[in-house]
Design a protein around this motif. Structure first.
Motif, short mmCIF file in Angstrom:
data_model
loop_
_atom_site.label_atom_id
_atom_site.label_comp_id
_atom_site.label_asym_id
_atom_site.label_seq_id
_atom_site.Cartn_x
_atom_site.Cartn_y
_atom_site.Cartn_z
N UNK A 265 8.25 5.77 1.50
CA UNK A 265 8.76 5.79 3.08
C UNK A 265 7.55 5.16 3.95
N UNK A 266 8.15 4.77 5.24
CA UNK A 266 7.01 4.24 6.12
C UNK A 266 5.72 5.15 6.04
N UNK A 267 4.60 4.55 6.31
CA UNK A 267 3.44 5.44 6.98
C UNK A 267 2.82 5.89 5.41
N UNK A 268 3.48 5.82 4.44
CA UNK A 268 2.97 6.22 3.09
C UNK A 268 1.69 5.21 2.45
N UNK A 269 0.58 5.87 2.00
CA UNK A 269 -0.51 5.14 1.65
C UNK A 269 -0.75 5.13 0.03
#
Ligand SMILES: Nc1ncnc2c1ncn2[C@@H]1O[C@H](COP(=O)(O)OP(=O)(O)O)[C@@H](O)[C@H]1O
Ligand SMILES: [Mg+2]
Length: 153
Positions: free
Chosen positions: A25-29
């Motif tokens: 999901x968004x912001x995962x690295x």
């Protein structure tokens, strides 16, 4: 805790990347570590495909450290091969992207130095005989561990 996966082929790495994308999901690295030619860009291509970007979307940028792909979920693809210092990273505003709204995939993540995120999934890739590539997955922070937990190998 860690998990491991032995990829038998380029195709298998691509397919694995596509499956991994579904967990993100968004912001995962995602931090990728491994030598030249171990398959970091191939894996990134799989992730990009899994996020709905076209087959040819991801290239291996030689002189850009970052490619941004905008879609339903944005993908920030970092290639830090040419980065030589934390100062240089600061100068290009790496944190603005690392902690932006997109999903980050970082090739040569060892170059992040002091900017290494506390929350990430780390994937260490090594060459094995022929087309075989060995991947080890480590979760860092709550979210990194949560992604690790979800990975099916
Ligand atoms: N199991 C595998 N997984 C990923 N790539 C593989 C595999 N076997 C062979 N390869 C080949 O190795 C090369 C990996 O290149 P690339 O992904 O650009 O490496 P990196 O980005 O780590 O430098 C590609 O030519 C790919 O076809
Ligand atoms: Mg690469």
């Amino acid at each position: 805790m860690h998990k491991e996966f032995l990829s038998p082929s380029t195709y298998a790495t691509l397919k694995f990347g596509k499956q991994l994308a579904r967990l993100l999901k968004p912001k995962d690295i995602i931090c990728l570590l491994g030598d030249l030619g171990c398959g970091k860009t191939v894996l990134t291509k799989g992730i990009a495909q899994g996020l709905g970007f076209g087959k040819n979307a991801v290239s291996s940028p030689t002189f850009t450290f970052l490619n941004v792909y905008e879609g339903k979920k944005d993908l920030y693809h970092f290639d830090l091969y040419r980065i030589e210092s934390d100062r240089e990273l600061a100068g290009i505003g790496v944190e603005d992207f690392l902690y932006g709204q997109g999903i980050c995939v970082v090739e040569w993540a060892d170059k992040l130095g002091a900017f290494m995120p506390k929350e990430c999934l780390k994937i260490v890739i090594t060459h094995k005989a022929g087309e075989k590539r060995h991947m080890t997955f480590y979760g860092h922070g709550d979210r990194g561990c949560a992604i690790l937990e979800m990975i099916k190998v």
